[in-house]
Design a protein around this motif. Structure first.
Motif, mmCIF file in Angstrom:
data_model
loop_
_atom_site.group_PDB
_atom_site.id
_atom_site.type_symbol
_atom_site.label_atom_id
_atom_site.label_comp_id
_atom_site.label_asym_id
_atom_site.label_seq_id
_atom_site.Cartn_x
_atom_site.Cartn_y
_atom_site.Cartn_z
ATOM 1 N N PRO A 541 -16.390 -46.200 33.811
ATOM 2 C CA PRO A 541 -15.988 -45.011 34.560
ATOM 3 C C PRO A 541 -17.093 -44.526 35.498
ATOM 4 C CG PRO A 541 -16.393 -44.477 32.244
ATOM 5 C CD PRO A 541 -16.463 -45.964 32.358
ATOM 6 N N ALA A 542 -16.675 -43.912 36.589
ATOM 7 C CA ALA A 542 -17.631 -43.364 37.560
ATOM 8 C C ALA A 542 -18.599 -42.394 36.889
ATOM 9 C CB ALA A 542 -16.866 -42.661 38.686
ATOM 10 N N ALA A 543 -18.150 -41.735 35.823
ATOM 11 C CA ALA A 543 -18.984 -40.746 35.128
ATOM 12 C C ALA A 543 -20.313 -41.337 34.665
ATOM 13 C CB ALA A 543 -18.226 -40.181 33.928
ATOM 14 N N GLN A 544 -20.338 -42.650 34.404
ATOM 15 C CA GLN A 544 -21.589 -43.275 33.927
ATOM 16 C C GLN A 544 -22.711 -43.178 34.955
ATOM 17 O OE1 GLN A 544 -20.589 -47.311 32.847
ATOM 18 N NE2 GLN A 544 -19.578 -46.701 30.954
ATOM 19 N N ALA A 545 -22.351 -43.072 36.228
ATOM 20 C CA ALA A 545 -23.367 -43.066 37.291
ATOM 21 C C ALA A 545 -23.628 -41.665 37.844
ATOM 22 C CB ALA A 545 -22.932 -43.994 38.424
ATOM 23 N N ILE A 546 -22.957 -40.653 37.326
ATOM 24 C CA ILE A 546 -23.095 -39.290 37.861
ATOM 25 C C ILE A 546 -24.209 -38.556 37.114
ATOM 26 C CG2 ILE A 546 -21.933 -37.053 38.131
ATOM 27 C CD1 ILE A 546 -19.305 -38.651 38.489
ATOM 28 N N HIS A 547 -25.133 -37.991 37.867
ATOM 29 C CA HIS A 547 -26.260 -37.277 37.265
ATOM 30 C C HIS A 547 -26.906 -36.337 38.282
ATOM 31 C CE1 HIS A 547 -28.028 -40.757 39.313
ATOM 32 N NE2 HIS A 547 -29.137 -40.037 39.429
ATOM 33 N N LEU A 548 -27.816 -35.501 37.819
ATOM 34 C CA LEU A 548 -28.621 -34.660 38.701
ATOM 35 C C LEU A 548 -29.942 -35.368 38.992
ATOM 36 C CD1 LEU A 548 -28.152 -31.128 37.061
ATOM 37 C CD2 LEU A 548 -27.120 -31.938 39.185
ATOM 38 N N ASN A 549 -30.348 -35.384 40.270
ATOM 39 C CA ASN A 549 -31.645 -35.993 40.602
ATOM 40 C C ASN A 549 -32.778 -34.970 40.417
ATOM 41 O OD1 ASN A 549 -31.701 -34.356 42.914
ATOM 42 N ND2 ASN A 549 -31.042 -36.003 44.285
ATOM 43 N N GLU A 550 -33.995 -35.369 40.773
ATOM 44 C CA GLU A 550 -35.144 -34.492 40.535
ATOM 45 C C GLU A 550 -35.087 -33.214 41.356
ATOM 46 O OE1 GLU A 550 -38.598 -36.866 41.155
ATOM 47 O OE2 GLU A 550 -38.255 -38.096 39.373
ATOM 48 N N GLN A 551 -34.345 -33.250 42.467
ATOM 49 C CA GLN A 551 -34.193 -32.052 43.300
ATOM 50 C C GLN A 551 -33.031 -31.156 42.814
ATOM 51 O OE1 GLN A 551 -34.439 -35.251 44.989
ATOM 52 N NE2 GLN A 551 -36.639 -34.800 44.891
ATOM 53 N N GLY A 552 -32.409 -31.580 41.724
ATOM 54 C CA GLY A 552 -31.285 -30.809 41.209
ATOM 55 C C GLY A 552 -29.990 -31.050 41.942
ATOM 56 N N GLU A 553 -29.935 -32.135 42.752
ATOM 57 C CA GLU A 553 -28.734 -32.475 43.505
ATOM 58 C C GLU A 553 -27.884 -33.470 42.711
ATOM 59 O OE1 GLU A 553 -30.595 -32.257 48.025
ATOM 60 O OE2 GLU A 553 -30.848 -34.081 46.837
ATOM 61 N N ILE A 554 -26.581 -33.433 42.964
ATOM 62 C CA ILE A 554 -25.667 -34.323 42.247
ATOM 63 C C ILE A 554 -25.709 -35.704 42.882
ATOM 64 C CG2 ILE A 554 -23.254 -34.742 41.617
ATOM 65 C CD1 ILE A 554 -22.885 -31.649 41.833
ATOM 66 N N GLU A 555 -25.885 -36.731 42.078
ATOM 67 C CA GLU A 555 -25.851 -38.117 42.538
ATOM 68 C C GLU A 555 -24.686 -38.844 41.880
ATOM 69 O OE1 GLU A 555 -27.701 -39.474 44.757
ATOM 70 O OE2 GLU A 555 -29.433 -38.139 44.964
ATOM 71 N N GLY A 556 -24.119 -39.806 42.596
ATOM 72 C CA GLY A 556 -23.118 -40.702 42.006
ATOM 73 C C GLY A 556 -21.695 -40.208 42.029
ATOM 74 N N LEU A 557 -21.466 -39.003 42.588
ATOM 75 C CA LEU A 557 -20.101 -38.461 42.583
ATOM 76 C C LEU A 557 -19.232 -39.126 43.636
ATOM 77 C CD1 LEU A 557 -18.274 -36.367 41.215
ATOM 78 C CD2 LEU A 557 -19.115 -34.656 42.811
ATOM 79 N N PHE A 558 -19.875 -39.738 44.667
ATOM 80 C CA PHE A 558 -19.091 -40.297 45.771
ATOM 81 C C PHE A 558 -19.448 -41.756 46.000
ATOM 82 C CE2 PHE A 558 -20.503 -35.937 46.452
ATOM 83 C CZ PHE A 558 -19.325 -35.310 46.159
#
Length: 558
Positions: A541-558
């Protein structure tokens, strides 16, 4: 040449305060209820005040059957809206809200892509303004009140075996499709078999998207059939006395959300029924409000035209009293090649023969949309790997179908890439040559309506329905529901009920597995083949790659 990702482009957006976006449509700032700085709800009071305005022209964007190659229907909707504004037209966009299920599953976000996006992208793909949570809560409040009614003596004599109201969750969770509730003894109620659907398949979602105002919303909620007595008399939400509290939960969710494109053009994002298991269009209230405020409104209907556009015309237009002035069918060279038998890994190699072989899928959609009496234009959503010969092959094919195909480069160039499409669509809409009519009349029998769609849209030979289903449809007709339209729940990947059959197949059958009466929404859901009203997650699932980076931004949602 390297290209920026969707999220990189979205983060660089120079957003304007939402009050400025509202001002472009003459919405006063005191009628915008802000959620942060870049999104707001439009007040019902303001919506009521513009009902005397003349309607603008409605443009529907639909597509061929989706492939893993991607078609970019929402991207084209956004690009066309921006293009119309670029050529000096007053235009607004109306799209659906994203469901969390596919965001964390396989489909990803739903706010466009490249330089044709609606922002704020992260919020739109996550909790946004809380509409889906409100719908989930209202739906499950009714579920709780049904079980509570039975627990406290069952005054309405509900047959516990005939409770038809399930629960919902805005997440893909196959474990909840078929469950037993109330285990654990007398204090927990009476055990019974039930299940969960995904929130976007909820009748409450459909009702919110078809209701004209709060009074209509409460009336429709009250009409929901939740169970039957032992002698098969229907029990409604109104009988359970849940309609008032549900309306309270949905009070804010009922108001359309206003956001903006990357080019600061107004976009209404409201409601989100899936097109494969529900009716696949954004809310009537958002579309009709936009039509009162803009000269052109670009909206989309989910998945291929066999699902989204069919339901837009037969359900939404019928219920809302609206009609499209033009329809845009989105296609890609890559998708034509996949329909022509090319594997995804080989799509970057020129293959004109495969393009030509795959074009009948597009041709079928063009023919189908024309059956509704509306003019059709094809938008070729450009990918950098497309060659001139391949593009020409699609254009030649479409010309032979009596339509025209226009190359669009909005993903890479924003509105500049859709000027030609916008100019042509505006010309067609202004001519007003369409003669829209739904595919079937209200008085046709329910099974006959299903057969009409199966034969004229899917090009099937027959509908397979056992006697139990035929009897159920007959009972509903005798109970006064025969005039309702039908909402087909079918795979989006094919004209057939087999997701692996691409192209434009004929000579197939459409098996009906189940029928459900949505008396509040005002349609009968017909579940075909293996379609699920509660999807599962893929192996990765895409959820496996979704996380917050060091700047607090969302990664992996798109």
């Amino acid at each position: 040449m390297s290209y920026k990702s969707d999220i990189e482009i979205a983060r660089e957006a120079k957003k304007k305060p939402i009050q400025e976006i509202g001002a472009r449509l003459d919405i006063p700032s005191d009628h915008l209820l802000p959620y942060g700085h870049d999104k707001a709800k439009v007040s019902q009071e303001f919506i009521n005040s513009v009902q005397g305005n003349e309607d603008g022209k409605l443009i529907l964007v639909t597509a061929i059957n989706p492939t893993p190659a991607g078609e970019g229907k929402t991207t084209t909707t956004v690009g066309l809206g921006d293009g119309l504004n670029r050529i000096g037209k007053r235009a607004a966009i109306c799209i659906r809200e994203a469901s969390l299920g596919p965001c964390f599953g396989m489909k990803g976000g739903a706010a466009g892509g490249g330089y044709a996006q609606v922002v704020p992208m992260e919020e739109m793909n996550l909790h946004f303004t809380g509409d889906f949570h409100a719908i989930t809560s209202a739906h499950n409040l009714l579920s709780a009140m049904i079980d509570n009614h039975v627990y406290w003596g069952n005054e309405l004599a509900i047959d516990e075996r005939r409770v038809v109201w399930r629960r919902v969750l805005d997440m893909n969770d196959r474990a909840l499709r078929d469950i037993v509730t109330s285990l654990g003894g007398v204090a927990n109620g009476f055990p019974r078999q039930t299940g969960f659907d995904i929130t976007v398949a909820s009748e409450v979602m459909a009702i919110l998207c078809l209701a004209s105002d709060l009074d209509d919303l409460q009336h429709r909620l009250g009409d929901i059939i939740v169970a039957y007595t032992r002698d098969k008399q229907p029990i409604t939400c109104r009988d359970i006395k849940a309609d008032g509290a549900m309306t309270v939960l949905l009070k804010d969710a009922m108001q359309p959300n206003l956001v903006q494109t990357l080019e600061n053009n107004p976009a209404f994002v409201h409601g989100g029924p899936f097109a494969n298991i529900a009716h696949g269009c954004n809310s009537v209230i958002a579309t009709k409000t936009a039509l009162k405020l803009a000269d052109y409104v670009v909206t989309e209907a989910g998945f291929g035209a066999d699902l989204g556009a069919e339901k837009f015309m037969n359900i939404k237009c019928r219920k809302a009293g609206i009609a499209p002035s033009a329809v845009v069918v989105v296609a890609t060279v890559r998708a034509m090649k996949m329909n022509g038998g090319v594997a995804k890994a080989d799509l970057g190699v020129e293959n004109v023969e495969a393009v030509q072989k795959g074009c009948p899928n597009l041709g079928r959609h063009i023919e189908n949309v024309k059956q509704f009496g509306v003019p059709v234009v094809v938008a070729i959503n450009h990918f950098v790997t497309d060659t001139e010969a391949e593009i020409q092959a699609v254009q030649d094919y479409v010309t032979a179908q009596g339509s025209e195909a226009i190359l669009c480069q909005h993903w890479a160039r924003g509105s500049e890439g859709t000027e030609a499409l916008a100019t042509r669509v505006a010309e067609i809409a202004d001519k007003g040559e369409g003669n829209f009519a739904p595919l079937y009349g209200d008085d046709m029998g329910l099974l006959e309506k299903v057969e009409t769609i199966a034969k004229r849209i899917y090009r099937a030979d027959e509908v397979l329905a056992d006697q139990k289903i035929r009897n159920q449809l007959k009972e509903w007709e005798e109970a006064g529901y025969g005039k309702l339209p039908v909402c087909m729940a079918k795979t989006q990947y094919s004209f057939t009920t087999d997701p692996n059959r691409r192209g434009a197949p004929t000579g197939h059958s459409v098996p009906i597995r189940e029928v459900r009466l949505s008396a509040g929404a005002g349609f009968v859901v017909v579940i075909c083949g293996e379609i699920m009203t509660m999807p599962g997650l893929p192996r990765q699932p895409a959820a496996q790659a979704i996380h917050l980076n060091e700047q607090g931004e969302i990664e992996g949602l798109f």
